[in-house]
Design an enzyme around this catalytic site. Structure first.
Site, mmCIF file in Angstrom:
data_model
loop_
_atom_site.group_PDB
_atom_site.id
_atom_site.type_symbol
_atom_site.label_atom_id
_atom_site.label_comp_id
_atom_site.label_asym_id
_atom_site.label_seq_id
_atom_site.Cartn_x
_atom_site.Cartn_y
_atom_site.Cartn_z
ATOM 1 N N HIS B 166 8.675 -34.717 -28.377
ATOM 2 C CA HIS B 166 8.261 -35.201 -29.695
ATOM 3 C C HIS B 166 7.507 -34.088 -30.386
ATOM 4 O O HIS B 166 6.614 -33.474 -29.798
ATOM 5 C CB HIS B 166 7.356 -36.426 -29.560
ATOM 6 C CG HIS B 166 8.087 -37.647 -29.119
ATOM 7 N ND1 HIS B 166 8.979 -38.302 -29.932
ATOM 8 C CD2 HIS B 166 8.077 -38.308 -27.952
ATOM 9 C CE1 HIS B 166 9.477 -39.319 -29.272
ATOM 10 N NE2 HIS B 166 8.953 -39.355 -28.070
ATOM 11 N N CYS B 208 11.668 -33.720 -33.543
ATOM 12 C CA CYS B 208 11.577 -33.977 -34.973
ATOM 13 C C CYS B 208 10.895 -32.780 -35.626
ATOM 14 O O CYS B 208 9.951 -32.217 -35.075
ATOM 15 C CB CYS B 208 10.736 -35.231 -35.245
ATOM 16 S SG CYS B 208 11.438 -36.699 -34.497
#
Lengths: 652, 288
Positions: B166, B208
């Protein structure tokens, strides 16, 4: 040039403002559905609906078989229906044998507990079993609970809660994804769940407990789901009940998970999922006399939700889990033919799988919210605003009174300087206008607080002398010489009279205490009002954090009526005030509630006390500690003259 | 007289000592005296791979399977285990929620078990943290750290650094507890450059807002590609209804697919060909 008036002296403008705010607050309550947000799953670990559920019609058939067999068994023991404990025990033993047939490792147990129903203490029995997850470390678990009933209506292929749980246990035997143990609790009353939970969490050692064998535990329970199913093979809607003790709610993510799993399984969650249990508990909400905007499904759901929360009574046995910070809901159905019962099984297994993914207890989503539907919510940050508006008159008036009181206590510097000058000149010191009101003001506040003492007595007495009081109540209600029942509203009038008489006695006693305190000094009406308003101004805002709906309703009654009362010379005004006090008097309120609740006032009072003892609901403390003293004191207040200079007593 | 003798001795010293000091440099200085600077491809002699998964917990299964997919591909294409460093932040194969215990898949057809045999994980569980990662890159270890946990590269090594997990604007989250910032990463690569620990680096990151992670690089010979721009999310490719979660991310899926298809003529494949296969329709984000 005269100085501008201090704020608290602009009473009239402030009053108008607070009335406007109150009305805006009432109106904004009806706007909740339009401003509600769509729910979303906050906890990433849940991933509801992403795993395929294998619960099939084969498992459903097993559930139907179990249900059918149980009903047949209950018919054979019909002769025991008079002796509830043995009836309960036989049913429990049957369930245990059925679970043992299912899986030898299951080790189902019978747990006996005491329940007091209708004044008697009885022993009842319930069954619980722990399905251990083979690969997990046994520190966490999820609980599934249900009830069995006296008798079920026989329906072909019907699946009751009992059948469902037994079939789920059978289905999970071969599943390899379990990371938490599954506890299954099958009880015959709602209190059973509470007793079992108390025993589960009780920290006594094995040596001091009175078990013969060990009470199998499964670590900390992360979540619980209760199933309230009649023996039915089809259903129309799935109903969710959330409210627990004193209106406390489970984490919203639990509801969100169930809704999403249902959606993935094919249920139309917008129309076929509801928060109103079947049968609808408050039919008056859909009455044709209400305007259309207030009877939309969302408004009805919202009002049902708020009334349930205000009552403080849990809407199902899941409420007991709340005291141990375990999120729990009750899943029920409403009868119909829209869907097959296999969907409930799939919903249950899918939710279990999703909860299984959790690493810690649900903590991401809201605990304080108001739901207009299973998919629309308002959080505490939003619903407190209408509450604040509703409480505005009360708090504005309270603050004004505080400032007035503070003003009487402050001796102005000019007076002090004057006093010094006079002393030096050897003249007598006459008190200024402010200081003349100091002592009476202070003492009047204390007189107002004396009513709080009345409230404390009212709160504590029934707790100790319950039987005595109910005996007296029965005597009064039933053994009156005059046949009260024959007069229309006879009981209501009698109840009113009792209140008036007792109230007058209480006020007289307090009046004597007031005289003793004040002596020859006059009562200062605004300080007296300050004193009587302290309990309610503290209670309502503080308790709103716990039980928002109850305090909203209390504020809606208290704020408009009691904020602007005061002694006056105008007879018409006095009459209006007396009428307002009559309408919101405790007897009138109790009668209104019992009318809408289809009960009578003594039963209602009994229920209020019971509910406070069991669930810590707020109705009893509010009524005794705050409201009755407030009402009596307000009656005393409006009977005062505005500037009382002579100690004359006035009757109510 | 004394002064002249001292001066002569000093002059002698200044002539003799340098000739003892750098015998190797004099010998090596002969080779680069050729007319043009050496190209990087002639210096490159060995390949290394550093594959890092930074997130733990069951619902981040796909990050583990991303790294294991890369591991398998990289091994198949010739890098030996001794030159691959695998960092996995969690163990999915033995998670009780896994319906296929002992196996990790990155495709719902379950044809390929990535956690079968001969999987060597060098950093596991809580050993995967920012400090260990930077130490790995810069080579600054405690003397007791074993060889298998060290990046024993020299100036002729080409390194593939692949990171997944992440991330956000100029950071990568490690273990839900700390972050690696793009500045720290750039500085680590700069240290590697000055310590001559690499020839070329191919830096791939699948998180991301991945492209922000390489924004601060200032060392030469690094090619970096991320799976999404600032403000964009990177999406998973597909989910597995048996396991109940997503098993691979899109960027990684298409990268591995590219290498599966190119096995025969792998020697003639260029990075440009790989980068051309990424497009917005497939990925849902801009890989650049």
């Amino acid at each position: 040039m005269s100085a501008p008036l201090p704020l608290y002296q602009r009473r009239k403008q402030l009053r108008v403002l607070s009335v406007v705010l109150f009305l805006v607050g009432l109106f904004s309550l009806t706007q909740f559905p339009q401003h509600a947000h769509r729910t979303y799953v906050s906890e990433n670990a849940l991933m509801p609906g992403s795993a395929r559920v294998d619960y099939s019609s084969k498992d459903l058939e097993a559930a139907a078989r179990t249900t059918h067999d149980f009903i047949q068994f209950q018919k054979t023991i019909k002769h025991l229906s008079g002796d509830l404990p043995s009836w309960s025990r036989s049913c429990a033993e049957w369930i245990v044998s059925r679970l043992q047939d299912l899986n030898c490792d299951l080790d189902p147990r019978i747990f006996s507990y005491n329940v007091s129903l209708a004044g008697r203490q009885e022993t009842r029995y319930q069954v619980y079993a722990v399905l251990k997850a083979p690969k997990a470390d046994g520190t966490e678990s999820i609980a599934l609970t249900t009830r069995w009933h006296w008798h079920h209506k026989e329906a072909a292929n019907g699946v009751s809660g009992l059948g469902l749980l037994v079939s789920i246990l059978g289905h999970l035997r071969t599943s390899r994804w379990m990371a938490k143990d599954i506890i299954v609790l099958i009880s015959d009353t709602d209190q059973g769940v509470r007793s079992w939970l108390d025993k589960y969490h009780a920290p006594h050692t094995y040596a001091s407990s009175d078990d013969d064998d060990v009470f199998p535990r499964a670590g900390s329970i992360q979540a619980a789901i209760n199933f309230d199913l009649p023996a039915t093979s089809t259903f129309d809607q799935i109903t969710l009940s959330l409210e627990g003790y004193n209106g406390q709610l489970p984490n919203l993510d639990l509801t969100n998970t169930i809704v999403r799993v249902a959606r993935v399984e094919g249920l139309n969650t917008d129309h076929k999922m509801s928060l109103i249990a079947h049968p609808a508990p408050y039919p008056f909400l859909s009455s044709p006399y209400l305007p259309d905007e207030l009877t939309t499904p969302m408004m009805t759901t919202l009002f049902t939700f708020m009334i349930n929360q205000a009552k403080g009574v849990p809407t199902g046995p899941h409420g007991a889990f709340n005291t141990y910070h375990i999120d729990a809901v009750t899943v029920g159905v409403s009868p119909g033919t829209s869907y097959n019962s296999v969907m409930i099984g799939r919903l249950a297994v899918g939710t279990l799988r999703s909860l299984n993914n959790l690493l810690e207890r649900l903590h991401q989503s809201f605990y304080f919210y108001v739901l207009c539907s299973p998919t629309h919510y308002l959080s505490i940050g939003e619903y407190m605003i209408p509450f604040g508006l509703l409480v505005a008159p009360l708090l504005v008036e309270f603050l004004c009174l505080v400032f007035v009181f503070a003003d009487t206590q402050v001796t102005r510097p000019r007076d002090i300087a004057e006093a010094h000058m006079l002393k030096r000149e050897g003249k007598t010191v006459t008190q200024g206008e402010h200081s003349m009101r100091q002592l009476p003001a202070l003492l009047s506040v204390v007189c107002g607080l004396l009513f709080l003492a009345l409230g404390l007595a009212l709160y504590v007495l029934p707790l100790f002398a319950r039987r005595l009081l109910s005996g007296v109540g029965v005597l009064v209600m039933e053994a009156t010489l005059f046949p009260v029942g024959y007069i229309p509203f006879g009981y209501e009038i009698e109840f009113f009279l009792i209140y008036v008489i007792l109230g007058a006695i209480a006020v007289r006693l307090l009046g004597s205490a007031t005289r003793a305190l004040l002596g020859d000094l006059p009562i200062d009406p605004s300080s007296f009002k300050l004193g009587i308003m302290i309990p309610v101004a503290v209670f309502i805002p503080c308790m709103s954090l716990l039980n928002f709906s109850f305090c909203t309703m209390a504020a809606a009654i208290v704020a408009p009526v009691y904020s602007f009362l005061g002694p006056s010379y105008n007879h018409k005004q006095r009459l209006m005030q007396a009428l307002a006090l009559l309408i919101v008097s405790p007897p009138a309120l109790l009668m209104a509630i019992s009318y809408f609740g289809n009960t009578n006032v003594p039963a209602l009072m009994d229920a209020i006390l019971d509910q406070h003892l069991l669930y810590r609901s707020l109705a009893y403390p509010f009524l005794t500690l705050v409201y009755i003293p407030l009402h009596l004191a307000a009656c005393r207040l409006i009977s005062l003259s505005p500037y009382e200079h002579s100690p004359t007593k006035k009757d109510k | 007289h004394l002064r002249t003798i001292v001066l002569l001795l000093c002059a002698l010293l200044f002539i003799i000592i340098p000739s003892y000091a750098s015998p190797s440099s004099s010998s090596s200085s002969s080779t680069p005296s050729s007319s043009h600077a050496p190209s990087n491809s002639t210096r490159h002699t060995n390949n290394w791979a550093v594959l890092v998964c930074t997130s733990r917990f069951w619902f981040n299964y796909r990050h583990i399977s991303n790294v294991l997919g890369f591991y398998r591909t990289v091994k198949k294409l010739g890098i030996p285990d001794s030159q691959i460093i695998v960092m996995l932040a969690d163990d999915m194969a033995c998670n009780p929620r896994n319906v296929y215990p002992g196996s990790i898949f990155n495709n719902e057809n379950h044809k390929l078990d990535l956690y079968g045999e001969h999987v060597e994980v060098d950093y596991r569980g809580y050993e995967v943290n920012v400090e260990n990662f930077i130490r790995l890159l810069t080579g600054r270890h405690d003397p007791s750290v074993t060889r298998s946990k060290r990046l024993l590269t020299d100036e002729r090594s080409n390194i593939l650094v692949y990171m997944t997990g992440h991330g956000g604007d100029e950071f990568l989250k490690f273990q839900d507890a700390e972050e690696l910032s793009s500045h720290d990463l750039a500085d680590a690569f700069a240290q590697m450059h000055s310590k001559k620990r690499y020839n070329e680096i191919l830096f791939m990151v699948d998180t991301c807002q991945a492209n922000t992670l390489y924004k601060q690089f200032y060392s030469p010979n690094i090619i970096a590609i991320g799976s999404s721009r600032l403000g964009e999310n990177s999406y998973s490719h597909h989910s597995d209804s048996d396991l109940g979660l997503s098993v691979i991310d899109r960027f990684t899926y298409h990268t591995l697919e590219f290498f599966e298809n190119k096995q025969r003529n792998i020697n003639n494949v260029s990075l440009l060909q790989l980068f051309k296969t990424y497009n917005y329709d497939k990925l849902g984000s801009h890989a650049e």
